[in-house]
Design a protein around this motif. Structure first.
Motif, PDB file in Angstrom:
ATOM      1  N   GLU A  99      65.416   0.371  17.694  1.00 35.20           N
ATOM      2  CA  GLU A  99      66.094  -0.593  16.827  1.00 35.20           C
ATOM      3  C   GLU A  99      67.301   0.055  16.165  1.00 35.20           C
ATOM      4  N   VAL A 100      67.118   1.265  15.666  1.00 41.38           N
ATOM      5  CA  VAL A 100      68.205   1.980  14.983  1.00 41.38           C
ATOM      6  C   VAL A 100      69.381   2.184  15.932  1.00 41.38           C
ATOM      7  N   VAL A 101      69.101   2.525  17.183  1.00 35.93           N
ATOM      8  CA  VAL A 101      70.170   2.715  18.172  1.00 35.93           C
ATOM      9  C   VAL A 101      70.973   1.428  18.340  1.00 35.93           C
ATOM     10  N   CYS A 102      70.290   0.293  18.376  1.00 33.59           N
ATOM     11  CA  CYS A 102      70.984  -1.004  18.509  1.00 33.59           C
ATOM     12  C   CYS A 102      71.868  -1.274  17.295  1.00 33.59           C
ATOM     13  N   TRP A 103      71.343  -1.031  16.101  1.00 39.06           N
ATOM     14  CA  TRP A 103      72.140  -1.247  14.881  1.00 39.06           C
ATOM     15  C   TRP A 103      73.353  -0.321  14.879  1.00 39.06           C
ATOM     16  N   GLU A 104      73.135   0.953  15.209  1.00 46.51           N
ATOM     17  CA  GLU A 104      74.223   1.929  15.170  1.00 46.51           C
ATOM     18  C   GLU A 104      75.291   1.660  16.220  1.00 46.51           C
ATOM     19  N   ALA A 105      74.920   1.001  17.306  1.00 50.82           N
ATOM     20  CA  ALA A 105      75.897   0.659  18.348  1.00 50.82           C
ATOM     21  C   ALA A 105      76.810  -0.488  17.925  1.00 50.82           C
ATOM     22  N   GLY A 106      76.425  -1.184  16.848  1.00 44.53           N
ATOM     23  CA  GLY A 106      77.251  -2.288  16.373  1.00 44.53           C
ATOM     24  C   GLY A 106      76.610  -3.653  16.515  1.00 44.53           C
TER      25      GLY A 106
END
Length: 146
Positions: A99-106
């Motif tokens: 989930e964090v990766v998705c948020w950090e990708a924008g």
């Protein structure tokens, strides 16, 4: 002062990106009555479509061969003319790290697979409302700077 117009929901263009055509078909059936649906089956194709005919919103699968959804989102967000397009990730991943990766990708939001139609429609409705408000503010700002 001129009349302020906001786009109606039926004018909203949604790009659905998934390497599995059956997933695109399912989402198309859920949304085509209310939105204009476009499709891409790869990250590269999605970027190309966005450059030639930018959508208002992108539904983006995370796991795809070659250019996955996270990398696709990062590339879109690096292009100033496309960076404003909200991306809702559609994913089977359920860990907090993912989930964090998705948020950090924008990403603006995400929906879990299998997709719940009610949840997807509400998430889209929220992003459309934010989009309409941003357009209204831009229009008001432009009118006040005359």
């Amino acid at each position: 002062m001129s009349a302020i117009s906001t786009p109606s929901v039926d004018k909203i263009k949604i790009l659905v990106v998934d390497d599995q055509p059956v997933n695109i078909q399912i989402i198309h059936q859920m949304l085509n009555a209310d939105y204009q649906i476009f499709m891409a089956t790869s990250g590269a194709q999605a970027i190309s479509l966005c450059q030639s005919n930018p959508p208002d919103l992108i539904l983006l699968d995370v796991v795809m061969p070659e250019l996955d959804g996270v990398a696709t989102c990062r590339l879109l967000k690096q292009q100033p003319e496309l960076a404003h397009i909200p991306v809702i990730f559609v994913t089977g991943m359920q860990s907090q790290e993912e989930e964090v990766v998705c948020w950090e990708a924008g990403g603006a939001d995400f929906v879990l697979k299998p997709v719940n139609a009610v949840t997807l429609k509400h998430r889209i409705k929220t992003q459309v409302k934010l989009l309409q408000q941003a357009r209204l503010l831009q229009q008001l700002g432009a009118e006040n700077n005359c």
